[in-house]
Scaffold this motif. Structure first.
Motif, PDB file in Angstrom:
ATOM      1  N   GLY A   1       0.831  -1.218   0.097  1.00 43.87           N
ATOM      2  CA  GLY A   1       0.068  -0.003  -0.203  1.00 43.87           C
ATOM      3  C   GLY A   1       0.920   1.124   0.025  1.00 43.87           C
ATOM      4  N   GLY A   2       2.118   1.167  -0.383  1.00 47.82           N
ATOM      5  CA  GLY A   2       3.087   2.328  -0.315  1.00 47.82           C
ATOM      6  C   GLY A   2       3.734   2.346   0.824  1.00 47.82           C
ATOM      7  N   LYS A   3       3.287   1.713   1.880  1.00 49.30           N
ATOM      8  CA  LYS A   3       4.133   2.167   3.088  1.00 49.30           C
ATOM      9  C   LYS A   3       4.809   0.808   3.573  1.00 49.30           C
ATOM     10  CE  LYS A   3       0.452   4.851   5.335  1.00 49.30           C
ATOM     11  NZ  LYS A   3      -0.594   4.920   4.056  1.00 49.30           N
ATOM     12  N   GLY A   4       6.129   1.216   3.562  1.00 49.95           N
ATOM     13  CA  GLY A   4       6.956  -0.018   4.097  1.00 49.95           C
ATOM     14  C   GLY A   4       8.110   0.452   4.951  1.00 49.95           C
ATOM     15  N   PHE A   5       8.081   1.692   5.841  1.00 44.49           N
ATOM     16  CA  PHE A   5       8.939   2.135   6.459  1.00 44.49           C
ATOM     17  C   PHE A   5       8.756   1.326   7.889  1.00 44.49           C
ATOM     18  CE2 PHE A   5      11.461   5.720   8.903  1.00 44.49           C
ATOM     19  CZ  PHE A   5      12.593   5.178   8.517  1.00 44.49           C
ATOM     20  N   GLU A   6       9.736   0.716   8.223  1.00 48.96           N
ATOM     21  CA  GLU A   6       9.757  -0.299   9.580  1.00 48.96           C
ATOM     22  C   GLU A   6       9.123   0.498  10.653  1.00 48.96           C
ATOM     23  OE1 GLU A   6      13.399  -1.887  10.760  1.00 48.96           O
ATOM     24  OE2 GLU A   6      12.410  -3.952  11.056  1.00 48.96           O
ATOM     25  N   GLU A   7       9.846   1.718  10.915  1.00 52.11           N
ATOM     26  CA  GLU A   7       9.497   2.414  12.028  1.00 52.11           C
ATOM     27  C   GLU A   7       8.049   2.877  11.985  1.00 52.11           C
ATOM     28  OE1 GLU A   7      12.446   3.308  13.889  1.00 52.11           O
ATOM     29  OE2 GLU A   7      13.064   1.700  12.317  1.00 52.11           O
ATOM     30  N   GLY A   8       7.335   2.970  10.945  1.00 49.51           N
ATOM     31  CA  GLY A   8       5.913   3.246  10.835  1.00 49.51           C
ATOM     32  C   GLY A   8       5.044   2.218  11.093  1.00 49.51           C
ATOM     33  N   GLY A   9       5.148   1.082  11.780  1.00 51.21           N
ATOM     34  CA  GLY A   9       4.253   0.147  12.231  1.00 51.21           C
ATOM     35  C   GLY A   9       4.512  -0.948  11.285  1.00 51.21           C
ATOM     36  N   MET A  10       5.614  -1.131  10.578  1.00 47.38           N
ATOM     37  CA  MET A  10       5.903  -2.473   9.926  1.00 47.38           C
ATOM     38  C   MET A  10       6.844  -3.282  10.200  1.00 47.38           C
ATOM     39  SD  MET A  10       4.021  -2.722   6.890  1.00 47.38           S
ATOM     40  CE  MET A  10       4.937  -3.423   5.678  1.00 47.38           C
ATOM     41  N   GLY A  11       7.245  -3.100  11.708  1.00 45.14           N
ATOM     42  CA  GLY A  11       8.301  -3.868  12.343  1.00 45.14           C
ATOM     43  C   GLY A  11       8.066  -5.535  12.389  1.00 45.14           C
ATOM     44  N   ASP A  12       6.872  -5.862  11.883  1.00 40.75           N
ATOM     45  CA  ASP A  12       6.592  -7.264  12.256  1.00 40.75           C
ATOM     46  C   ASP A  12       7.270  -8.312  11.474  1.00 40.75           C
ATOM     47  OD1 ASP A  12       5.248  -9.601  11.964  1.00 40.75           O
ATOM     48  OD2 ASP A  12       3.219  -8.925  11.622  1.00 40.75           O
ATOM     49  N   VAL A  13       8.035  -9.050  12.044  1.00 40.50           N
ATOM     50  CA  VAL A  13       9.108 -10.073  11.127  1.00 40.50           C
ATOM     51  C   VAL A  13       8.438 -11.071  10.192  1.00 40.50           C
ATOM     52  CG1 VAL A  13      10.806  -9.853  13.012  1.00 40.50           C
ATOM     53  CG2 VAL A  13       8.926 -11.844  13.254  1.00 40.50           C
ATOM     54  N   ALA A  14       6.999 -10.993  10.433  1.00 39.17           N
ATOM     55  CA  ALA A  14       6.306 -11.984   9.149  1.00 39.17           C
ATOM     56  C   ALA A  14       6.493 -11.264   7.825  1.00 39.17           C
ATOM     57  CB  ALA A  14       5.003 -12.082   9.707  1.00 39.17           C
ATOM     58  N   HIS A  15       6.892  -9.866   7.837  1.00 43.33           N
ATOM     59  CA  HIS A  15       7.211  -9.412   6.389  1.00 43.33           C
ATOM     60  C   HIS A  15       8.550  -9.489   6.005  1.00 43.33           C
ATOM     61  CE1 HIS A  15       3.421  -7.268   6.185  1.00 43.33           C
ATOM     62  NE2 HIS A  15       3.302  -7.197   7.534  1.00 43.33           N
TER      63      HIS A  15
END
Ligand code: SAM
Length: 390
Positions: free
Chosen positions: A127-141
């Motif tokens: 969805g165009g959002k990939g910055f880890e600090e912005g809540g995408m820290g989940d190791v499933a990604h």
């Protein structure tokens, strides 16, 4: 970037700062030739088989990154062009939703979030959002690491997944547990022979003893965990199976069916809760039968019965508390007691003490040498090693 053989992966093996030389040794043992060592990482070219083996066997590493591309850019337009040219297909399917860990230094494109957005745009599922600090820290990604220094960007794909020091057994923790990778580094740099006895008199959650027992049992570091590279489109099940067969052979060679000849590993702590946690961890790791746990203060420490009967000299390896008052006494007394007990009752043994404060460590009074200088989560630590007079 020109296409390269996928059997030749330029890698960065990331590790706790201070363990680089140990990581390089582990790579050499796997037949690789480490090229360069920077703070917290070792660069090395790995074949596919060695990449798999490094993930499975390396005990001191945090993760292994595979370089996907490298370029110099100063504008977002150029960055977008370079991103569009990256061939992600060996590592990430088109429907992947990777997270991007971006760091920049001395670069025109300094804003990590803005750089990550450009990368994420290449993967519609983010969805165009990939910055880890912005809540995408989940190791499933899947993790992509982007590092820009002086406008020169390196783009790497993580092959490990959850950090490699997470062996899978640790659930119960006592105070200030060590990373498993650090415990492995301490043992290796003290020259511990896995057939020799080992005693940790302040074992906490048991990390040093459990890592030693796993080593003695020939259990590969990543035996019980998922690796990110299993999900890669280029994953080679046959190559993985052959690396796994090597691991099975090592384990078989280390097996001692009747328990005879097992090294004696003793883990004690004055805190009953710590011993309970350590025992539960050892059970999950499958090595509870290899470690003798006891609630006891350092002052009553003894070598395991029969130690010294022809086997290699043992090692006292421990990580005492670093600060505050302990059990009514102060740390100076605790360090002095450790030194006195070790000198009196462990003649000819090796000793290793992990300390934060070198002045305090002088209380041990054994003339120890610094074997490792580590950075543990921003705190400096010294692994001091010596030999007790016979
Ligand atoms: C820093 S922690 C050890 C952490 C351990 N390496 C781990 O990975 O979990 C220090 C331990 O020393 C123990 N301790 C403090 N004073 C002690 C004493 N006099 N005798 C035995 N253990 C002691 C504490 O209970 C604590 O578990």
């Amino acid at each position: 970037m020109g296409r390269r053989r996928v059997s030749d992966h330029p890698c960065l093996v990331v590790c706790p700062p201070g363990l680089e030389a140990r990581v390089a040794e582990e790579l050499v043992a796997l037949g690789a030739r480490p090229e360069r060592t920077g703070r917290g990482g070792v660069s090395v070219g790995l074949t596919t088989r060695r990449l798999y083996a490094a993930n499975l066997f390396q005990r001191c590493a945090t993760r292994i990154l595979v370089r996907a591309d490298r370029f110099t850019v100063r504008t977002f337009a150029d960055l977008e062009r370079r991103i569009a040219a990256i061939d992600w297909s060996p590592w990430l399917p088109a429907d992947a939703a990777p997270r991007f860990r971006v760091t920049t230094r001395h670069s025109k494109l300094w804003h990590g979030g803005a750089v990550a957005e450009r990368f994420a745009a290449a993967f519609p599922e983010t969805g165009g959002k990939g910055f880890e600090e912005g809540g995408m820290g989940d190791v499933a990604h899947p993790l992509v690491v982007v590092r820009g220094v002086d406008d020169r960007f390196t783009v790497s794909v993580d092959s490990s997944g959850a950090p490699l020091h997470e062996r899978g057994w640790r659930q119960a923790t006592a105070k200030a547990p060590l990373r498993e990778s650090v415990a492995a580094g301490l043992l290796a740099s003290a020259g511990w022979d896995p057939s020799a006895p080992l005693v940790d008199p302040m074992c906490g959650s048991g990390t040093i003893a459990i890592e030693a027992a796993l080593l003695a049992a020939g259990v590969p570091a990543a035996a019980d965990r998922h690796l990110a590279l299993w999900d890669w489109p280029s994953f080679e099940p046959g190559t993985w199976a052959s690396v796994g067969a090597d691991a099975a052979r090592l384990r078989e060679a280390a097996a001692v069916p009747d328990g005879s000849g097992m090294p004696r590993i003793v883990a004690t702590d004055r805190d009953a809760g710590a011993i309970e946690a350590a025992r539960a961890n050892a059970e999950r790791a499958g090595v509870a039968d290899r470690i003798e746990f006891r609630v006891a203060p350092v002052a009553v420490l003894e070598p395991p019965p029969g130690a010294g009967g022809g086997e290699p000299a043992g090692l006292v390896a421990t990580n005492p508390p670093w600060g505050g008052r302990v059990g009514g006494g102060d740390l100076r007394n605790l360090y002095a007691t450790l030194g006195r007990v070790a000198a009196e009752r462990f003649p000819g043994w090796g000793i290793g003490v992990l300390v934060a404060d070198r002045d305090l460590a002088r209380q041990v009074r054994l003339g120890l040498d610094e074997r490792l200088h580590l950075d543990l989560g921003g705190r400096s630590a010294h692994w001091l090693v010596g030999r007790l007079p016979a």
